[in-house]
Design an enzyme around this catalytic site. Sequence first.
Site, PDB file in Angstrom:
ATOM      1  N   CYS A 201      -8.729  -6.812   0.631  1.00  0.00           N
ATOM      2  CA  CYS A 201      -8.837  -5.717   1.583  1.00  0.00           C
ATOM      3  C   CYS A 201     -10.281  -5.364   1.876  1.00  0.00           C
ATOM      4  O   CYS A 201     -10.555  -4.624   2.795  1.00  0.00           O
ATOM      5  CB  CYS A 201      -8.046  -4.514   1.085  1.00  0.00           C
ATOM      6  SG  CYS A 201      -6.323  -4.971   0.856  1.00  0.00           S
TER       7      CYS A 201
ATOM      8  N   SER B 137       5.070  -7.069  -1.847  1.00  0.00           N
ATOM      9  CA  SER B 137       4.663  -7.152  -0.444  1.00  0.00           C
ATOM     10  C   SER B 137       5.165  -8.467   0.132  1.00  0.00           C
ATOM     11  O   SER B 137       4.946  -9.529  -0.457  1.00  0.00           O
ATOM     12  CB  SER B 137       3.137  -7.078  -0.343  1.00  0.00           C
ATOM     13  OG  SER B 137       2.740  -7.156   0.999  1.00  0.00           O
ATOM     14  N   ALA B 138       5.816  -8.400   1.305  1.00  0.00           N
ATOM     15  CA  ALA B 138       6.417  -9.617   1.884  1.00  0.00           C
ATOM     16  C   ALA B 138       5.375 -10.649   2.277  1.00  0.00           C
ATOM     17  O   ALA B 138       5.569 -11.846   2.064  1.00  0.00           O
ATOM     18  CB  ALA B 138       7.261  -9.235   3.099  1.00  0.00           C
ATOM     19  N   HIS B 139       4.247 -10.182   2.843  1.00  0.00           N
ATOM     20  CA  HIS B 139       3.338 -11.169   3.442  1.00  0.00           C
ATOM     21  C   HIS B 139       2.523 -11.956   2.411  1.00  0.00           C
ATOM     22  O   HIS B 139       1.784 -12.869   2.767  1.00  0.00           O
ATOM     23  CB  HIS B 139       2.432 -10.528   4.507  1.00  0.00           C
ATOM     24  CG  HIS B 139       1.326  -9.648   4.004  1.00  0.00           C
ATOM     25  ND1 HIS B 139       0.015 -10.026   4.030  1.00  0.00           N
ATOM     26  CD2 HIS B 139       1.335  -8.393   3.494  1.00  0.00           C
ATOM     27  CE1 HIS B 139      -0.744  -9.036   3.583  1.00  0.00           C
ATOM     28  NE2 HIS B 139       0.041  -8.034   3.239  1.00  0.00           N
TER      29      HIS B 139
ATOM     30  N   THR C  38      13.883   4.620  10.365  1.00  0.00           N
ATOM     31  CA  THR C  38      14.719   3.442  10.621  1.00  0.00           C
ATOM     32  C   THR C  38      14.066   2.232   9.966  1.00  0.00           C
ATOM     33  O   THR C  38      12.863   2.009  10.108  1.00  0.00           O
ATOM     34  CB  THR C  38      14.863   3.233  12.144  1.00  0.00           C
ATOM     35  OG1 THR C  38      15.438   4.410  12.694  1.00  0.00           O
ATOM     36  CG2 THR C  38      15.731   2.023  12.460  1.00  0.00           C
TER      37      THR C  38
ATOM     38  N   ASN D  90      -5.184  -9.799  -8.089  1.00  0.00           N
ATOM     39  CA  ASN D  90      -5.225 -10.516  -6.818  1.00  0.00           C
ATOM     40  C   ASN D  90      -6.543 -11.250  -6.581  1.00  0.00           C
ATOM     41  O   ASN D  90      -6.615 -12.162  -5.770  1.00  0.00           O
ATOM     42  CB  ASN D  90      -4.957  -9.547  -5.660  1.00  0.00           C
ATOM     43  CG  ASN D  90      -5.817  -8.303  -5.721  1.00  0.00           C
ATOM     44  OD1 ASN D  90      -5.810  -7.580  -6.719  1.00  0.00           O
ATOM     45  ND2 ASN D  90      -6.559  -8.046  -4.680  1.00  0.00           N
TER      46      ASN D  90
ATOM     47  N   THR E 234       0.853  -1.199   0.000  1.00  0.00           N
ATOM     48  CA  THR E 234       0.000   0.000   0.000  1.00  0.00           C
ATOM     49  C   THR E 234       0.885   1.243   0.000  1.00  0.00           C
ATOM     50  O   THR E 234       0.695   2.158  -0.812  1.00  0.00           O
ATOM     51  CB  THR E 234      -0.938  -0.025   1.226  1.00  0.00           C
ATOM     52  OG1 THR E 234      -1.783  -1.167   1.115  1.00  0.00           O
ATOM     53  CG2 THR E 234      -1.773   1.232   1.323  1.00  0.00           C
TER      54      THR E 234
HETATM   55  N1  PMP Z   1      -1.592  -4.641  -4.281  1.00  0.00           N
HETATM   56  C1  PMP Z   1      -2.213  -5.814  -4.403  1.00  0.00           C
HETATM   57  C2  PMP Z   1      -2.454  -6.355  -5.769  1.00  0.00           C
HETATM   58  C3  PMP Z   1      -2.641  -6.519  -3.285  1.00  0.00           C
HETATM   59  O1  PMP Z   1      -3.269  -7.691  -3.413  1.00  0.00           O
HETATM   60  C4  PMP Z   1      -2.409  -5.964  -1.991  1.00  0.00           C
HETATM   61  C5  PMP Z   1      -2.841  -6.685  -0.730  1.00  0.00           C
HETATM   62  N2  PMP Z   1      -4.180  -7.042  -0.728  1.00  0.00           N
HETATM   63  C6  PMP Z   1      -1.762  -4.729  -1.906  1.00  0.00           C
HETATM   64  C7  PMP Z   1      -1.360  -4.103  -3.066  1.00  0.00           C
HETATM   65  C8  PMP Z   1      -1.472  -4.090  -0.576  1.00  0.00           C
HETATM   66  O2  PMP Z   1      -0.483  -4.810   0.101  1.00  0.00           O
HETATM   67  P1  PMP Z   1      -0.115  -4.581   1.622  1.00  0.00           P
HETATM   68  O3  PMP Z   1      -1.014  -5.474   2.400  1.00  0.00           O
HETATM   69  O4  PMP Z   1       1.324  -4.999   1.731  1.00  0.00           O
HETATM   70  O5  PMP Z   1      -0.295  -3.138   1.926  1.00  0.00           O
END
Ligand code: PMP
Length: 389
Positions: free
Chosen positions: A331, A206-208, A244, A160, A69
Amino acid sequence: MFYLDHNATSPLRPESLSAVTNVLSLGGNPSSIHAKGRAARAIVEDARERIADLVNGAGAQVIFTSGATESNNLALFGAAEGSLEGDDSKAGGRITRLFVTAIEHSSVLATATRLAERFPWVRVATLPVTADGVIDLEGLRVALREGKGRALVAVMAANNETGVVQPIAEVSRLAREAGALLLVDAVPAAGKIGIDFALCDYLTLSAHKMGGPQGVGALLVRAGAPLAPQLVGGGQQQGLRAGTENLPGIAGFGVAAHVLRDAPGERDRIAHLRDHFETRLKEIAPEAVIFGTSAPRLCSTSCFAIPGLTAETALIGLDLDGVMLSSGSTCSSGKVAVSHVLAAMRVEAELASCALRATFGWNSTVEDINAATSSLLKLRERIRAREAA
Ligand code: PMP
Protein backbone atom coordinates in the site's frame (compact mmCIF):
# COMPACT_ATOMS: atom_id res chain seq x y z
CA MET A 1 5.29 -7.89 -19.38
CA PHE A 2 6.58 -9.85 -16.40
CA TYR A 3 4.43 -9.56 -13.32
CA LEU A 4 6.01 -10.43 -9.96
CA ASP A 5 3.76 -8.44 -7.66
CA HIS A 6 1.06 -10.89 -6.56
CA ASN A 7 1.06 -9.59 -2.97
CA ALA A 8 0.01 -6.19 -4.32
CA THR A 9 -2.75 -7.81 -6.33
CA SER A 10 -2.97 -11.13 -8.08
CA PRO A 11 -4.37 -11.17 -11.62
CA LEU A 12 -7.98 -12.30 -11.84
CA ARG A 13 -8.26 -16.06 -12.33
CA PRO A 14 -10.20 -16.98 -15.50
CA GLU A 15 -12.70 -18.95 -13.40
CA SER A 16 -13.33 -15.83 -11.26
CA LEU A 17 -13.65 -13.63 -14.31
CA SER A 18 -16.39 -15.80 -15.76
CA ALA A 19 -18.19 -15.92 -12.39
CA VAL A 20 -18.06 -12.12 -12.17
CA THR A 21 -19.32 -11.54 -15.71
CA ASN A 22 -22.05 -14.18 -15.42
CA VAL A 23 -23.34 -12.67 -12.21
CA LEU A 24 -23.11 -9.13 -13.58
CA SER A 25 -25.53 -10.04 -16.34
CA LEU A 26 -27.71 -12.07 -13.97
CA GLY A 27 -28.36 -9.25 -11.47
CA GLY A 28 -30.69 -9.66 -8.52
CA ASN A 29 -30.63 -8.36 -4.96
CA PRO A 30 -29.91 -11.08 -2.36
CA SER A 31 -32.43 -9.44 0.00
CA SER A 32 -35.35 -9.73 -2.46
CA ILE A 33 -37.69 -12.60 -1.78
CA HIS A 34 -38.65 -13.24 -5.44
CA ALA A 35 -36.94 -15.78 -7.67
CA LYS A 36 -34.17 -13.43 -8.85
CA GLY A 37 -33.45 -12.45 -5.27
CA ARG A 38 -33.35 -16.06 -4.14
CA ALA A 39 -30.91 -16.89 -6.97
CA ALA A 40 -28.69 -14.01 -5.87
CA ARG A 41 -28.89 -15.15 -2.23
CA ALA A 42 -27.85 -18.67 -3.28
CA ILE A 43 -24.74 -17.22 -4.97
CA VAL A 44 -23.82 -15.33 -1.79
CA GLU A 45 -24.37 -18.34 0.47
CA ASP A 46 -22.42 -20.63 -1.85
CA ALA A 47 -19.48 -18.20 -1.83
CA ARG A 48 -19.67 -17.94 1.97
CA GLU A 49 -19.25 -21.72 2.27
CA ARG A 50 -16.37 -21.86 -0.18
CA ILE A 51 -14.49 -19.03 1.50
CA ALA A 52 -15.04 -20.48 4.98
CA ASP A 53 -13.80 -23.83 3.70
CA LEU A 54 -10.45 -22.35 2.78
CA VAL A 55 -9.75 -21.49 6.44
CA ASN A 56 -11.59 -24.33 8.18
CA GLY A 57 -14.46 -22.06 9.12
CA ALA A 58 -18.22 -22.21 8.64
CA GLY A 59 -20.24 -20.17 6.16
CA ALA A 60 -22.28 -18.55 8.94
CA GLN A 61 -19.08 -16.98 10.30
CA VAL A 62 -18.37 -15.01 7.11
CA ILE A 63 -19.21 -11.31 6.77
CA PHE A 64 -18.55 -9.86 3.33
CA THR A 65 -16.83 -6.49 3.21
CA SER A 66 -15.25 -4.18 0.63
CA GLY A 67 -11.83 -5.69 1.30
CA ALA A 68 -9.37 -6.53 4.03
CA THR A 69 -8.93 -2.88 5.01
CA GLU A 70 -12.61 -2.72 5.93
CA SER A 71 -12.43 -6.16 7.57
CA ASN A 72 -9.60 -5.05 9.86
CA ASN A 73 -11.43 -1.81 10.68
CA LEU A 74 -14.64 -3.74 11.40
CA ALA A 75 -12.87 -6.32 13.57
CA LEU A 76 -11.00 -3.79 15.73
CA PHE A 77 -13.63 -1.06 16.09
CA GLY A 78 -16.41 -3.66 16.13
CA ALA A 79 -14.81 -5.72 18.88
CA ALA A 80 -13.98 -2.71 21.08
CA GLU A 81 -17.48 -1.24 20.69
CA GLY A 82 -19.23 -4.61 20.88
CA SER A 83 -17.45 -5.48 24.11
CA LEU A 84 -19.20 -2.54 25.79
CA GLU A 85 -22.66 -3.97 25.23
CA GLY A 86 -24.71 -7.00 26.04
CA ASP A 87 -24.15 -9.99 28.19
CA ASP A 88 -20.84 -9.37 29.96
CA SER A 89 -20.35 -12.94 31.07
CA LYS A 90 -20.69 -14.13 27.48
CA ALA A 91 -18.65 -11.28 26.01
CA GLY A 92 -15.96 -11.51 28.72
CA GLY A 93 -16.06 -7.81 29.57
CA ARG A 94 -14.95 -4.65 27.82
CA ILE A 95 -11.74 -4.54 25.86
CA THR A 96 -9.21 -2.32 27.61
CA ARG A 97 -6.01 -3.42 25.90
CA LEU A 98 -5.09 -3.86 22.26
CA PHE A 99 -1.84 -5.51 21.24
CA VAL A 100 -0.66 -5.29 17.64
CA THR A 101 2.62 -6.56 16.23
CA ALA A 102 4.99 -3.97 14.80
CA ILE A 103 4.73 -5.65 11.38
CA GLU A 104 0.94 -5.56 10.93
CA HIS A 105 -0.51 -4.03 7.79
CA SER A 106 -1.31 -0.32 7.97
CA SER A 107 -5.04 -1.14 8.02
CA VAL A 108 -4.45 -2.65 11.48
CA LEU A 109 -1.86 -0.14 12.71
CA ALA A 110 -3.75 2.99 11.64
CA THR A 111 -7.01 1.58 13.02
CA ALA A 112 -5.30 0.88 16.35
CA THR A 113 -4.23 4.52 16.55
CA ARG A 114 -7.75 5.76 15.77
CA LEU A 115 -9.22 3.27 18.20
CA ALA A 116 -7.14 4.64 21.07
CA GLU A 117 -8.49 8.13 20.26
CA ARG A 118 -12.10 6.98 20.03
CA PHE A 119 -12.00 4.65 23.04
CA PRO A 120 -9.59 6.37 25.45
CA TRP A 121 -9.83 3.52 27.97
CA VAL A 122 -8.17 1.17 25.46
CA ARG A 123 -4.41 1.07 25.86
CA VAL A 124 -2.66 0.17 22.60
CA ALA A 125 0.74 -1.51 22.70
CA THR A 126 2.99 -2.63 19.87
CA LEU A 127 4.60 -6.04 20.13
CA PRO A 128 8.15 -6.36 18.81
CA VAL A 129 9.37 -9.03 16.41
CA THR A 130 12.70 -10.84 16.26
CA ALA A 131 15.34 -10.03 13.62
CA ASP A 132 13.71 -12.77 11.52
CA GLY A 133 10.40 -10.96 11.68
CA VAL A 134 8.63 -13.40 14.01
CA ILE A 135 6.52 -12.26 16.96
CA ASP A 136 8.34 -12.54 20.30
CA LEU A 137 6.07 -15.05 22.07
CA GLU A 138 7.61 -14.48 25.48
CA GLY A 139 6.99 -10.73 25.03
CA LEU A 140 3.35 -11.49 24.23
CA ARG A 141 2.99 -13.78 27.25
CA VAL A 142 4.35 -11.08 29.57
CA ALA A 143 2.27 -8.33 27.94
CA LEU A 144 -0.93 -10.35 28.34
CA ARG A 145 -0.21 -10.92 32.03
CA GLU A 146 0.21 -7.22 32.75
CA GLY A 147 -2.73 -4.83 33.04
CA LYS A 148 -6.38 -5.33 33.80
CA GLY A 149 -9.37 -6.01 31.60
CA ARG A 150 -9.88 -7.93 28.44
CA ALA A 151 -7.24 -7.84 25.71
CA LEU A 152 -7.52 -8.05 21.95
CA VAL A 153 -4.45 -9.25 20.06
CA ALA A 154 -3.83 -8.70 16.33
CA VAL A 155 -1.22 -10.94 14.71
CA MET A 156 -1.06 -11.56 10.97
CA ALA A 157 -0.75 -15.17 9.77
CA ALA A 158 2.15 -14.20 7.52
CA ASN A 159 3.68 -10.90 6.60
CA ASN A 160 2.85 -9.39 3.21
CA GLU A 161 6.32 -7.88 2.72
CA THR A 162 8.63 -10.67 3.86
CA GLY A 163 6.32 -13.70 3.76
CA VAL A 164 7.45 -14.62 7.29
CA VAL A 165 4.88 -16.95 8.86
CA GLN A 166 3.76 -16.26 12.43
CA PRO A 167 3.21 -19.00 15.04
CA ILE A 168 -0.56 -18.55 15.21
CA ALA A 169 -1.20 -21.79 17.17
CA GLU A 170 1.09 -20.59 20.00
CA VAL A 171 -0.30 -17.04 19.84
CA SER A 172 -3.81 -18.47 20.08
CA ARG A 173 -2.91 -20.62 23.07
CA LEU A 174 -1.43 -17.63 24.93
CA ALA A 175 -4.43 -15.47 24.03
CA ARG A 176 -6.92 -18.09 25.20
CA GLU A 177 -5.04 -18.68 28.46
CA ALA A 178 -5.32 -14.94 29.14
CA GLY A 179 -8.99 -14.73 28.06
CA ALA A 180 -7.93 -12.44 25.19
CA LEU A 181 -9.52 -12.20 21.75
CA LEU A 182 -7.44 -12.82 18.63
CA LEU A 183 -7.63 -11.15 15.21
CA VAL A 184 -5.62 -12.86 12.48
CA ASP A 185 -5.02 -11.03 9.20
CA ALA A 186 -4.67 -13.95 6.80
CA VAL A 187 -4.58 -11.88 3.60
CA PRO A 188 -1.34 -13.09 2.00
CA ALA A 189 -1.32 -16.45 3.81
CA ALA A 190 -4.72 -17.87 2.86
CA GLY A 191 -4.34 -20.81 0.54
CA LYS A 192 -0.55 -20.73 0.84
CA ILE A 193 -0.37 -22.28 4.31
CA GLY A 194 -2.98 -24.08 6.39
CA ILE A 195 -5.13 -21.58 8.28
CA ASP A 196 -7.42 -22.78 11.03
CA PHE A 197 -10.15 -20.33 12.00
CA ALA A 198 -10.82 -22.45 15.10
CA LEU A 199 -7.71 -20.80 16.60
CA CYS A 200 -9.04 -17.28 16.04
CA ASP A 201 -11.92 -15.02 17.02
CA TYR A 202 -11.69 -12.79 13.94
CA LEU A 203 -9.99 -13.48 10.61
CA THR A 204 -9.43 -11.20 7.62
CA LEU A 205 -9.35 -12.18 3.95
CA SER A 206 -9.10 -10.26 0.69
CA ALA A 207 -10.29 -11.62 -2.67
CA HIS A 208 -7.79 -9.84 -4.89
CA LYS A 209 -4.78 -11.42 -3.19
CA MET A 210 -5.94 -14.88 -4.25
CA GLY A 211 -6.96 -14.25 -7.84
CA GLY A 212 -10.43 -12.92 -7.07
CA PRO A 213 -11.70 -9.43 -7.90
CA GLN A 214 -10.65 -6.24 -6.13
CA GLY A 215 -12.95 -4.46 -3.71
CA VAL A 216 -14.31 -7.48 -1.89
CA GLY A 217 -13.11 -9.18 1.28
CA ALA A 218 -14.36 -11.04 4.29
CA LEU A 219 -14.22 -10.99 8.04
CA LEU A 220 -14.85 -14.28 9.80
CA VAL A 221 -16.20 -13.84 13.31
CA ARG A 222 -16.55 -16.56 15.94
CA ALA A 223 -20.09 -16.89 17.28
CA GLY A 224 -20.23 -15.07 20.61
CA ALA A 225 -17.20 -12.83 19.92
CA PRO A 226 -18.18 -9.19 20.44
CA LEU A 227 -18.84 -7.25 17.23
CA ALA A 228 -20.74 -3.99 16.81
CA PRO A 229 -21.55 -3.12 13.19
CA GLN A 230 -19.63 -0.19 11.76
CA LEU A 231 -21.93 0.27 8.77
CA VAL A 232 -25.61 0.51 9.68
CA GLY A 233 -28.65 0.79 7.48
CA GLY A 234 -30.48 -2.18 6.01
CA GLY A 235 -30.28 -5.38 8.00
CA GLN A 236 -28.03 -7.24 5.55
CA GLN A 237 -25.58 -9.83 6.82
CA GLN A 238 -27.38 -10.32 10.15
CA GLY A 239 -27.21 -6.57 10.73
CA LEU A 240 -23.41 -6.75 11.08
CA ARG A 241 -22.57 -5.02 7.80
CA ALA A 242 -25.35 -3.09 6.14
CA GLY A 243 -25.46 -2.50 2.41
CA THR A 244 -26.45 -4.52 -0.63
CA GLU A 245 -23.85 -7.21 -1.08
CA ASN A 246 -21.30 -6.86 -3.91
CA LEU A 247 -22.78 -9.82 -5.77
CA PRO A 248 -20.34 -10.08 -8.72
CA GLY A 249 -17.39 -9.55 -6.40
CA ILE A 250 -18.61 -12.14 -3.92
CA ALA A 251 -19.22 -14.68 -6.70
CA GLY A 252 -15.68 -14.14 -8.05
CA PHE A 253 -14.25 -14.33 -4.52
CA GLY A 254 -16.03 -17.64 -3.83
CA VAL A 255 -14.73 -19.17 -7.04
CA ALA A 256 -11.16 -17.97 -6.39
CA ALA A 257 -11.24 -19.52 -2.90
CA HIS A 258 -12.61 -22.76 -4.30
CA VAL A 259 -10.01 -23.00 -7.08
CA LEU A 260 -7.23 -22.18 -4.64
CA ARG A 261 -8.39 -24.79 -2.15
CA ASP A 262 -8.41 -27.49 -4.80
CA ALA A 263 -5.02 -26.56 -6.22
CA PRO A 264 -2.38 -27.94 -3.86
CA GLY A 265 -0.04 -28.41 -6.84
CA GLU A 266 -0.16 -24.64 -7.29
CA ARG A 267 1.65 -24.11 -3.99
CA ASP A 268 4.48 -26.48 -4.93
CA ARG A 269 4.82 -24.84 -8.32
CA ILE A 270 4.99 -21.36 -6.76
CA ALA A 271 7.50 -22.53 -4.12
CA HIS A 272 9.66 -23.96 -6.89
CA LEU A 273 9.57 -20.65 -8.79
CA ARG A 274 10.44 -18.69 -5.65
CA ASP A 275 13.40 -21.00 -4.95
CA HIS A 276 14.53 -20.68 -8.56
CA PHE A 277 14.36 -16.89 -8.26
CA GLU A 278 16.41 -16.82 -5.07
CA THR A 279 19.03 -19.23 -6.44
CA ARG A 280 19.43 -17.08 -9.57
CA LEU A 281 19.53 -13.92 -7.45
CA LYS A 282 22.40 -15.30 -5.38
CA GLU A 283 24.22 -16.30 -8.59
CA ILE A 284 23.96 -12.85 -10.15
CA ALA A 285 24.49 -10.95 -6.89
CA PRO A 286 26.18 -13.05 -4.18
CA GLU A 287 26.05 -10.03 -1.86
CA ALA A 288 22.23 -9.93 -2.04
CA VAL A 289 20.43 -10.18 1.28
CA ILE A 290 17.18 -12.12 1.46
CA PHE A 291 15.09 -11.17 4.47
CA GLY A 292 13.45 -13.60 6.87
CA THR A 293 15.14 -16.75 5.54
CA SER A 294 15.78 -18.20 9.02
CA ALA A 295 12.04 -18.26 9.70
CA PRO A 296 9.31 -20.20 7.91
CA ARG A 297 8.13 -18.16 4.92
CA LEU A 298 5.23 -18.23 2.48
CA CYS A 299 6.07 -19.99 -0.79
CA SER A 300 5.06 -16.87 -2.71
CA THR A 301 7.22 -14.11 -1.29
CA SER A 302 10.83 -13.04 -1.63
CA CYS A 303 11.98 -9.82 0.01
CA PHE A 304 15.58 -9.00 -0.82
CA ALA A 305 18.12 -6.22 -1.24
CA ILE A 306 21.16 -5.81 -3.44
CA PRO A 307 23.34 -3.41 -1.42
CA GLY A 308 24.04 -0.24 -3.37
CA LEU A 309 21.07 -0.67 -5.70
CA THR A 310 18.32 1.47 -4.20
CA ALA A 311 14.75 0.31 -4.59
CA GLU A 312 13.86 3.55 -6.34
CA THR A 313 16.54 3.07 -9.03
CA ALA A 314 15.79 -0.63 -9.34
CA LEU A 315 12.05 -0.17 -9.81
CA ILE A 316 12.58 2.30 -12.64
CA GLY A 317 15.12 0.04 -14.36
CA LEU A 318 12.98 -3.06 -13.93
CA ASP A 319 9.92 -1.22 -15.23
CA LEU A 320 11.83 -0.22 -18.38
CA ASP A 321 12.42 -3.94 -18.97
CA GLY A 322 8.72 -4.69 -18.41
CA VAL A 323 9.38 -6.30 -15.02
CA MET A 324 6.92 -5.40 -12.29
CA LEU A 325 7.68 -5.88 -8.65
CA SER A 326 7.51 -3.58 -5.68
CA SER A 327 9.46 -2.09 -2.85
CA GLY A 328 8.32 -2.12 0.75
CA SER A 329 4.68 -2.73 1.50
CA THR A 330 1.97 -2.96 -1.11
CA CYS A 331 0.00 0.00 0.00
CA SER A 332 3.00 2.30 0.18
CA SER A 333 4.61 1.04 -3.00
CA GLY A 334 3.59 4.27 -4.77
CA LYS A 335 5.92 6.15 -2.48
CA VAL A 336 9.31 4.61 -1.86
CA ALA A 337 9.61 4.83 1.92
CA VAL A 338 11.55 2.58 4.28
CA SER A 339 9.35 -0.30 5.29
CA HIS A 340 8.08 -0.38 8.89
CA VAL A 341 8.37 -4.17 8.69
CA LEU A 342 12.10 -4.14 7.92
CA ALA A 343 12.61 -1.39 10.53
CA ALA A 344 10.91 -3.65 13.10
CA MET A 345 13.32 -6.43 12.07
CA ARG A 346 16.13 -3.95 12.81
CA VAL A 347 17.36 -3.91 9.22
CA GLU A 348 19.69 -0.93 8.75
CA ALA A 349 17.97 1.98 7.00
CA GLU A 350 20.50 2.03 4.15
CA LEU A 351 19.97 -1.65 3.36
CA ALA A 352 16.21 -1.29 3.83
CA SER A 353 16.19 1.47 1.21
CA CYS A 354 17.38 -1.20 -1.26
CA ALA A 355 14.62 -3.68 -0.35
CA LEU A 356 12.57 -5.12 -3.18
CA ARG A 357 9.75 -7.62 -3.07
CA ALA A 358 9.11 -10.23 -5.71
CA THR A 359 5.87 -12.14 -5.20
CA PHE A 360 4.64 -15.06 -7.22
CA GLY A 361 1.19 -16.48 -7.84
CA TRP A 362 -1.09 -18.72 -9.84
CA ASN A 363 0.04 -17.56 -13.30
CA SER A 364 3.74 -16.91 -12.61
CA THR A 365 6.16 -18.53 -15.00
CA VAL A 366 9.86 -19.24 -15.18
CA GLU A 367 10.04 -16.55 -17.91
CA ASP A 368 8.90 -13.96 -15.34
CA ILE A 369 11.75 -14.99 -13.09
CA ASN A 370 14.36 -15.04 -15.82
CA ALA A 371 13.29 -11.59 -17.00
CA ALA A 372 13.51 -10.23 -13.45
CA THR A 373 16.93 -11.70 -12.72
CA SER A 374 18.35 -10.57 -16.11
CA SER A 375 17.11 -7.06 -15.49
CA LEU A 376 18.55 -7.08 -11.94
CA LEU A 377 21.87 -8.34 -13.29
CA LYS A 378 22.01 -5.42 -15.77
CA LEU A 379 21.22 -2.93 -13.01
CA ARG A 380 23.83 -4.41 -10.70
CA GLU A 381 26.50 -4.32 -13.41
CA ARG A 382 25.70 -0.66 -14.09
CA ILE A 383 26.17 0.14 -10.40
CA ARG A 384 29.41 -1.78 -10.14
CA ALA A 385 30.70 -0.02 -13.29
CA ARG A 386 29.79 3.34 -11.78
CA GLU A 387 31.53 2.42 -8.53
CA ALA A 388 34.65 1.34 -10.43
CA ALA A 389 34.76 4.53 -12.52
N1 PMP B 1 -3.77 -6.85 5.18
C1 PMP B 1 -2.69 -7.23 4.50
C2 PMP B 1 -1.69 -8.10 5.17
C3 PMP B 1 -2.49 -6.81 3.19
O1 PMP B 1 -1.40 -7.18 2.51
C4 PMP B 1 -3.46 -5.96 2.58
C5 PMP B 1 -3.31 -5.47 1.15
N2 PMP B 1 -2.09 -4.86 0.91
C6 PMP B 1 -4.58 -5.58 3.33
C7 PMP B 1 -4.70 -6.05 4.62
C8 PMP B 1 -5.65 -4.70 2.75
O2 PMP B 1 -6.37 -5.40 1.78
P1 PMP B 1 -7.39 -4.71 0.78
O3 PMP B 1 -6.59 -4.28 -0.40
O4 PMP B 1 -8.37 -5.79 0.44
O5 PMP B 1 -8.04 -3.58 1.50
